[in-house]
Every structure is written in C-alpha cells, then in structure tokens.
Design a protein around this motif. Structure first.
Motif, PDB file in Angstrom:
ATOM      1  N   ILE A  56       0.863  -1.178   0.000  1.00  0.00           N
ATOM      2  CA  ILE A  56       0.000   0.000   0.000  1.00  0.00           C
ATOM      3  C   ILE A  56       0.902   1.232   0.000  1.00  0.00           C
ATOM      4  N   LEU A  57       0.588   2.180  -0.858  1.00  0.00           N
ATOM      5  CA  LEU A  57       1.348   3.428  -0.923  1.00  0.00           C
ATOM      6  C   LEU A  57       0.577   4.535  -0.220  1.00  0.00           C
ATOM      7  N   LEU A  58       1.204   5.182   0.748  1.00  0.00           N
ATOM      8  CA  LEU A  58       0.614   6.313   1.462  1.00  0.00           C
ATOM      9  C   LEU A  58       1.136   7.596   0.837  1.00  0.00           C
ATOM     10  N   SER A  59       0.240   8.377   0.246  1.00  0.00           N
ATOM     11  CA  SER A  59       0.677   9.596  -0.444  1.00  0.00           C
ATOM     12  C   SER A  59       0.987  10.729   0.520  1.00  0.00           C
ATOM     13  N   GLY A  60       0.434  10.649   1.722  1.00  0.00           N
ATOM     14  CA  GLY A  60       0.793  11.621   2.756  1.00  0.00           C
ATOM     15  C   GLY A  60       0.183  12.987   2.560  1.00  0.00           C
TER      16      GLY A  60
ATOM     17  N   PRO B 259       5.791   7.623  13.811  1.00  0.00           N
ATOM     18  CA  PRO B 259       7.025   7.203  13.120  1.00  0.00           C
ATOM     19  C   PRO B 259       6.858   7.024  11.612  1.00  0.00           C
ATOM     20  N   ASN B 260       5.780   6.347  11.202  1.00  0.00           N
ATOM     21  CA  ASN B 260       5.552   6.179   9.770  1.00  0.00           C
ATOM     22  C   ASN B 260       5.160   7.494   9.113  1.00  0.00           C
ATOM     23  N   MET B 261       4.477   8.349   9.880  1.00  0.00           N
ATOM     24  CA  MET B 261       4.100   9.667   9.366  1.00  0.00           C
ATOM     25  C   MET B 261       5.343  10.508   9.096  1.00  0.00           C
ATOM     26  N   LEU B 262       6.349  10.389   9.935  1.00  0.00           N
ATOM     27  CA  LEU B 262       7.619  11.090   9.718  1.00  0.00           C
ATOM     28  C   LEU B 262       8.253  10.647   8.400  1.00  0.00           C
ATOM     29  N   ARG B 263       8.182   9.360   8.134  1.00  0.00           N
ATOM     30  CA  ARG B 263       8.720   8.835   6.883  1.00  0.00           C
ATOM     31  C   ARG B 263       7.930   9.352   5.679  1.00  0.00           C
ATOM     32  N   VAL B 264       6.609   9.422   5.826  1.00  0.00           N
ATOM     33  CA  VAL B 264       5.753   9.931   4.748  1.00  0.00           C
ATOM     34  C   VAL B 264       6.093  11.379   4.425  1.00  0.00           C
ATOM     35  N   VAL B 265       6.283  12.182   5.477  1.00  0.00           N
ATOM     36  CA  VAL B 265       6.599  13.602   5.289  1.00  0.00           C
ATOM     37  C   VAL B 265       7.984  13.773   4.686  1.00  0.00           C
TER      38      VAL B 265
ATOM     39  N   ILE C  98      -2.961   3.213  -3.932  1.00  0.00           N
ATOM     40  CA  ILE C  98      -2.498   4.447  -3.294  1.00  0.00           C
ATOM     41  C   ILE C  98      -3.573   4.974  -2.351  1.00  0.00           C
ATOM     42  N   ILE C  99      -3.197   5.206  -1.087  1.00  0.00           N
ATOM     43  CA  ILE C  99      -4.085   5.797  -0.089  1.00  0.00           C
ATOM     44  C   ILE C  99      -3.711   7.263   0.086  1.00  0.00           C
ATOM     45  N   ASP C 100      -4.665   8.142  -0.144  1.00  0.00           N
ATOM     46  CA  ASP C 100      -4.424   9.578  -0.010  1.00  0.00           C
ATOM     47  C   ASP C 100      -4.558   9.976   1.459  1.00  0.00           C
ATOM     48  N   HIS C 101      -3.661   9.434   2.255  1.00  0.00           N
ATOM     49  CA  HIS C 101      -3.663   9.698   3.696  1.00  0.00           C
ATOM     50  C   HIS C 101      -2.270   9.401   4.213  1.00  0.00           C
ATOM     51  N   TYR C 102      -2.034   9.688   5.496  1.00  0.00           N
ATOM     52  CA  TYR C 102      -0.710   9.443   6.057  1.00  0.00           C
ATOM     53  C   TYR C 102      -0.685   8.229   6.981  1.00  0.00           C
TER      54      TYR C 102
ATOM     55  N   ASN D  83     -10.292  16.406   6.759  1.00  0.00           N
ATOM     56  CA  ASN D  83     -10.137  15.155   7.505  1.00  0.00           C
ATOM     57  C   ASN D  83      -8.684  14.888   7.874  1.00  0.00           C
ATOM     58  N   LYS D  84      -7.775  15.215   6.948  1.00  0.00           N
ATOM     59  CA  LYS D  84      -6.351  15.023   7.237  1.00  0.00           C
ATOM     60  C   LYS D  84      -5.919  15.901   8.405  1.00  0.00           C
ATOM     61  N   ILE D  85      -6.342  17.167   8.366  1.00  0.00           N
ATOM     62  CA  ILE D  85      -5.976  18.103   9.443  1.00  0.00           C
ATOM     63  C   ILE D  85      -6.550  17.648  10.770  1.00  0.00           C
ATOM     64  N   LEU D  86      -7.831  17.245  10.763  1.00  0.00           N
ATOM     65  CA  LEU D  86      -8.468  16.774  11.986  1.00  0.00           C
ATOM     66  C   LEU D  86      -7.838  15.469  12.472  1.00  0.00           C
ATOM     67  N   SER D  87      -7.441  14.607  11.519  1.00  0.00           N
ATOM     68  CA  SER D  87      -6.790  13.351  11.890  1.00  0.00           C
ATOM     69  C   SER D  87      -5.446  13.616  12.560  1.00  0.00           C
ATOM     70  N   VAL D  88      -4.717  14.603  12.043  1.00  0.00           N
ATOM     71  CA  VAL D  88      -3.453  14.990  12.676  1.00  0.00           C
ATOM     72  C   VAL D  88      -3.712  15.440  14.099  1.00  0.00           C
TER      73      VAL D  88
END
Length: 325
Positions: free
Chosen positions: A18-22, A85-91, A179-183, A274-279
């Motif tokens: 699965i690819l996370l586009s972040g 940790p995975n979010m850091l990698r995505v960014v 591809i998942i358009d999320h982090y 949703n991304k902002i609220l999820s963060v």
C-alpha cells in the motif's frame, strides 16, 4: 456497470503493498513539518511516561482516577507510536510504502488505542460520578479489583472485535490503484481501494462504533448531568468550584477527543479537512492529555515536585559520594 467491466478486464488480487501519499502540497515545508512532528512525538512519549512514573511513585495518587489516567497515558503512547514514526517517513520522503499486513496492523493498533481511550474516558467519568454523587459508597464501588477488571475487560473486548473486523478486511480483493491519499491506514481509505463488496465490513464497523464510542459518549453525558445537578445543590460557592475542579481536566480531555472525532464525521468527503483533523486527534491529542492533567491538577504537580526533589537529592548524594571516593 463500469466497475464490473473493470473487474473483468483486470487481474484482481490481494494488494501486497500500500502506498501512502501523505500530505501533498507541503514540499517546501517538509523539513519543518518533519522536525515539528519529531519534537511533538518525543514530548508526547516523555510526557505520558512521566505521568505514569509520577502516579506509580506517589502513594497519594494511588486512586482509581489516577490508575485510569496511567492507562490513558499508555493508550496515548500506543497511538503515537503507531502513527507518528511512519508519518515522519511519509513527510520526509513525500510518501511511503507499507505492506498490506503492515497496513492492517497499523489499523488494528490505531483502532484499539482510539476505542480504548473512549472506554477509559467513560469509566473515568463514572469514577467522578461516584466520587461526587455517591461519596459514601465510593470506596466500596471503585476498588482496585473493579479497576483492574474493567481495564482487562476493555482490552479483551476491543482486541476481539477489531481482530474480527481486520480479518474480514484481509479477505478483500483490490483491483485498482493501491495508493491511499492519507498518512496512515485508516478503515475508510483502505475500503476505497477494494473492488469487493464492503457492506459486511461497514456493518461490523457499526458494531464497533455504537457500543464502544457512541454508547460511552452517552454514558459520559448522563454522568456529567448528574454531577452538575449535584454540584449546583452545594450551598457554598467555594465548595462548588473545588468540586468541579476535580472534573475539569477530564472534561477538557473528553471535549478534545469527541470534538475532533465528531468533526471527522461531519465532513466525510472533505479529505483535506479530515487530514488536518486526523493529525489533531492522532498527534496533538496524545500531546495535550498529559499537559492538561499536569497543569490543572495540584496533586500531580505536588507529586511531580516531590519526585524531582527526591531525584535531585539522590543525584547530589551520589555526587558527594564520588567526591569522597
């Protein structure tokens, strides 16, 4: 019809990656966001570990409310470690790949920590209800046995129900882009990739949300209605304020948790929102919880000061001992 034709003309198989586009559109700020998230993660882990350490080492804090607070800190640590940790990698790399099993594992841990927080906040509100509305029976109802059984029961129920949901998701077929358009791997973004019928999984999701999120929220509201009624009956204004202050930290955490989660469902099709609220509820909330409890709680501040004083005295004693040697 188009979906059926697509299925016939494509090779349907389980997605192995699965690819996370972040977070797209923040390329120039990626380094800043990475450092900010790293600092937040370190402060979150240290803050929640400090809460656990302070409560464990202070006999004055060995009460049901603080026992549940340590469990809340553990769930915050689990949530942050699952997501950040995975979010850091995505960014840092403007996207990241994760195995399908890894994606389901992240979903499992994320869901477990979120639902555990919901149940812990509920039992903490029940604790405040017993302490304020039924003080004479408080010690007999909220004893150590009840606290341990409640936490163990929460973990068993959550683990089993989410495992059932995860196993069902693992049997889905994915025919299109992976591809998942999320982090991170949340349920809805994963289901959007599937070409299988997801009706059963959505029904299972209701069996998770209703008893483990909506019903607990109703219990919290009812508990605080009785608490407010009881407080208003207190003749002294000073006593009212003092009594309500014992609930202020918990009420603030409940408002942040359910406020952010509710907003997610109010804007289901707004991906950026949703991304902002999820963060906010996956990164910021675990950071705020120990800060809220430490800043507004005199008992924790007192225990923290005592612990720091003892640590400093031990350090000084060890230093003098080294000098004599």
């Amino acid at each position: 019809m188009e979906h059926e034709n697509y299925m016939k003309n494509s090779n349907c198989s389980l997605a192995s990656v699965i690819l996370l586009s972040g977070l797209k559109g923040f390329k120039t700020l990626s380094t800043f966001i990475f450092l900010l998230l790293l600092i937040i993660y370190c402060v979150t882990i240290c803050g929640n570990l400090l809460i656990i350490l302070v409560v464990s080492n202070s006999r004055s804090l060995h009460s049901p409310m603080y026992f549940f607070l340590t469990q809340l800190s553990l769930s915050d640590i689990l949530l942050s470690t699952t997501i950040v940790p995975n979010m850091l990698r995505v960014v840092l790399y403007e996207g990241s790949s994760v195995s399908f099993i890894g994606c389901l594992t992240q979903f499992y841990c994320f869901s477990a920590s979120e639902l555990l927080q919901s149940l812990l906040l509920t039992v903490m509100s029940y604790d405040r209800y017993q302490a304020i509305c039924n003080p004479l029976h408080y010690t007999s109802v909220m004893d150590l046995t009840f606290c341990i059984r409640a936490v163990v029961l929460f973990w068993v129920i959550i683990s089993v129900l989410i495992l059932i949901n995860s196993v069902t998701m693992s049997r889905l077929q994915f025919c299109g882009p992976n591809i998942i358009d999320h982090y991170f791997c949340d349920r809805d973004p994963i289901l959007e990739l599937s070409c299988s019928d997801t009706f059963i999984i959505k029904v299972e999701g209701l069996f998770l949300i209703v008893p483990l999120a909506i019903c607990p929220f109703i219990v919290i509201i009812v508990s605080y209605v009785y608490i407010v009624i009881t407080i208003l009956k207190i003749p002294s204004v000073t006593r009212r304020q003092k009594t309500f202050s014992t609930c202020s930290s918990h009420l603030a955490v409940v408002s942040i948790y359910y406020g952010s989660v509710t907003c997610i469902y109010l804007f289901p099709n707004q991906k950026i929102v949703n991304k902002i609220l999820s963060v906010f509820y996956t990164v910021i909330t675990p950071l705020l919880n120990p800060i809220i409890y430490s800043l507004s709680n005199r008992d924790i501040n007192k225990a923290l000061t005592s612990l720091m004083s003892k640590t400093f005295n031990i350090f000084q004693a060890g230093r003098h001992l080294n000098l004599w040697v």
